[in-house]
Design an enzyme around this catalytic site. Structure first.
Site, mmCIF file in Angstrom:
data_model
loop_
_atom_site.group_PDB
_atom_site.id
_atom_site.type_symbol
_atom_site.label_atom_id
_atom_site.label_comp_id
_atom_site.label_asym_id
_atom_site.label_seq_id
_atom_site.Cartn_x
_atom_site.Cartn_y
_atom_site.Cartn_z
ATOM 1 N N SER A 184 29.632 30.404 32.529
ATOM 2 C CA SER A 184 28.478 30.676 31.664
ATOM 3 C C SER A 184 28.692 30.273 30.211
ATOM 4 C CB SER A 184 28.110 32.163 31.730
ATOM 5 O OG SER A 184 27.498 32.460 32.969
ATOM 6 N N LYS A 194 26.470 27.586 28.922
ATOM 7 C CA LYS A 194 25.052 27.815 28.631
ATOM 8 C C LYS A 194 24.684 27.609 27.167
ATOM 9 C CE LYS A 194 24.455 30.857 32.616
ATOM 10 N NZ LYS A 194 24.386 32.243 33.119
ATOM 11 N N TYR A 205 23.282 22.008 37.029
ATOM 12 C CA TYR A 205 23.686 23.331 36.524
ATOM 13 C C TYR A 205 25.062 23.725 37.075
ATOM 14 C CZ TYR A 205 23.775 28.439 36.178
ATOM 15 O OH TYR A 205 24.149 29.735 35.937
ATOM 16 N N TYR A 240 26.371 39.042 28.463
ATOM 17 C CA TYR A 240 25.729 39.691 29.599
ATOM 18 C C TYR A 240 25.068 41.008 29.172
ATOM 19 C CZ TYR A 240 28.489 36.273 32.224
ATOM 20 O OH TYR A 240 29.033 35.116 32.694
ATOM 21 N N VAL A 280 32.587 34.159 33.814
ATOM 22 C CA VAL A 280 33.275 34.948 34.836
ATOM 23 C C VAL A 280 34.654 34.402 35.185
ATOM 24 C CG1 VAL A 280 31.173 35.879 35.857
ATOM 25 C CG2 VAL A 280 32.077 33.691 36.672
#
Length: 526
Positions: free
Chosen positions: A156, A159, A284, A336, A354
């Protein structure tokens, strides 16, 4: 700059007017520069060529430079070298700062909380003992400790980089036609849209998938991935960027939720026209499977801290507005479901993944990349979170640490002597003018009210000599300064008050000293 080479040479050379190359390189390292820094390429090339020529002729290993040779070797990079030797980088006392980072590293290392992500086998194989910290400042000062050269997937953390590239390619208005910019208050992979039927923000799965559809529209998947990975590499200063195909395949194999999200997004017409859903999902998954090390990740973070310019190459990769918007969303949505608490405690833009990585940005100062695979219930690295909190407890990096009257923490951006000198000037000037408001400001900011100037004179000495009774009372009663401190001539504040015939101050000091003999005893013991 006419004689800067000579001044550097004179400060380092031996009595025979020769400078060991190893000594010169050691001084650069102490300032935070590495021999591999692209900005020192010409100097290191010249030094290497000189070493080879001397070694071939004389067979020696400890190579010394004379003045002329030194000037020739460093001339191409003298501006950067001069900044290093004049402590003109953003962190001037870099060795001291690194020691503090070492202390935090070892303190956090004992944290055994959390579990390694296991939803795909490749992530589960990371050792729970891995722990690395890498730092890169906006001036390219580097420091690393721990497991900093082991590749890990961005997951992530890709992103915010995808969002920054989308903003760099399109206008913010166009990008936010497809994705919002508010915290969702929901899990990162929840199948839910905002009131406008679009993803809440780019830091959740739905938003990141939509952003992937915006990058290099019209190009094939291979070209889009090549472009994005090349931009990642530029942000990393051309340091380690790779791709883990095993993770990519596993991500795609276990992506039922993301497939559901993508079709849900298509149902609500969240994608631009002509978007190929499966291709967008593959893109992605590919970006999540890009690998960095802590070292290269810290340069990416530093490029964001530096407004889109890579510190070690000087190349502008992102425009300032793209970086500003990216950091804003990292600050509010980057951790998160722990984002709000993290913004409250740490107050800095960050993004976690993660795989156990955390990318932390201290705007206009540095980028930090942390890696420890064990995760908390929110999916954030346990060690990474603790390190960030400990860092802000020690240094004034929190976004609101510089409010007036805030208890002062360490500021690594100041040279030690500069910080102390400014504090002394501020304090003694307030005492000379009997400015109670200024004295109170110094006291509330956590300043040591017993600071002395070159002559050993304290604020109490100055206020007493000037006859400022209110200032004297404030320093004694509120600040608890010692009236028994002596200057370089062994004069106390009382002696100064008597010398300048400040009878009211004399009375105040004599009364206070007679009723506080313990202070006198402590002073004598010192």
């Amino acid at each position: 700059m006419d004689d800067i080479e000579d001044r550097i040479f004179d400060s380092l050379c031996d009595s025979e007017q020769y400078l060991p190359i190893l000594k010169f390189k050691s001084q650069l390292r102490k300032a935070g520069l590495r021999e591999t820094d692209p900005r020192l390429a010409e100097t290191m090339k010249n030094l290497a060529q000189f070493q080879r020529s001397v070694a071939e002729m004389e067979g020696v290993h400890s190579i010394h430079l004379d003045r002329d040779t030194f000037r020739k070797c460093v001339g191409d990079n003298i501006i950067l070298i001069s900044k290093a030797f004049h402590n003109n980088f953003i962190i001037p006392e870099f060795q001291t700062f690194c020691q503090s980072i070492d202390d935090l590293y070892w303190k956090v290392k004992s944290n055994t909380n959390g579990k390694v992500a296991s939803y795909i086998p490749q992530l589960a194989r990371y050792s729970a003992d891995f722990w690395g910290v890498s730092i890169c400042t906006i001036d390219g000062q580097r420091y690393s400790i721990g497991d900093v050269n082991i590749p890990l997937c961005l997951q992530s953390i890709s992103k915010p980089l995808t969002y920054a590239l989308a903003l760099n390619e399109h206008s913010p208005d166009l990008v936010h036609e497809y994705v919002g910019h508010e915290p969702s208050g929901r899990q990162f992979n929840e199948i839910k849209l905002n009131a406008d039927d679009k993803p809440h923000n780019p830091m959740i799965n739905a938003g990141a998938i939509v952003l992937c559809s915006l990058l290099k529209q019209g190009s094939n998947l291979a070209d889009r991935f090549d472009y994005t990975s090349e931009m990642f590499k530029k942000l990393a200063g051309n340091e380690h960027i790779s791709f883990n195909n095993s993770v990519f395949l596993s991500e795609r194999e276990t992506a039922d939720r993301n497939f559901a999200l993508a079709y849900y997004l298509r149902e609500y017409k969240c994608f631009p026209k002509g978007t190929h859903v499966m291709e967008t999902l593959d893109f992605y998954f590919q970006l999540c499977s890009v690998e960095v090390t802590c070292q290269s990740g810290s340069v990416i973070a530093a490029s964001l801290a530096n407004g889109g310019i890579c510190p070690i190459t000087g190349e502008r990769i992102l425009n300032p507005y793209s970086v500003r918007n990216t950091l804003s969303l990292m600050h509010s949505c980057g951790m998160y479901d722990y984002s709000g608490q993290f913004a409250f405690d740490v107050g800095l833009p960050s993004k976690s993944g993660v795989s156990g990585g955390v990318m932390l940005v201290v705007p206009n100062v540095m980028g930090i990349f942390l890696w420890a695979p064990p995760l908390d219930i929110y999916g954030n690295s346990c060690k990474g979170i603790q390190f960030c909190e400990e860092l802000v407890d020690n240094f004034n990096f929190h976004n609101y640490d510089n409010l007036r009257y805030t208890q002062r923490k360490q500021d690594p951006r100041l040279q030690k002597f500069t910080h102390r000198a400014n504090s002394v000037v501020q304090l003694l000037f307030a005492a000379k003018n009997g400015d109670i408001t200024a004295l109170r400001r110094c006291y509330l900011s956590g300043l040591d009210m017993n600071l002395t100037d070159y002559d050993g004179r304290t604020a109490l000495h100055v206020a007493s000599a000037e006859g400022h009774t209110e200032a004297v009372i404030f320093l004694l009663e509120k600040c608890k300064v010692s009236p028994f401190e002596c200057d370089r001539w062994d004069y106390t504040a009382l002696d100064d008050a008597k010398k300048f015939h400040k009878t009211e101050v004399v009375t105040i000091l004599e009364k206070y000293m007679s009723t506080n003999p313990k202070q006198q005893d402590n002073s004598q013991q010192k």
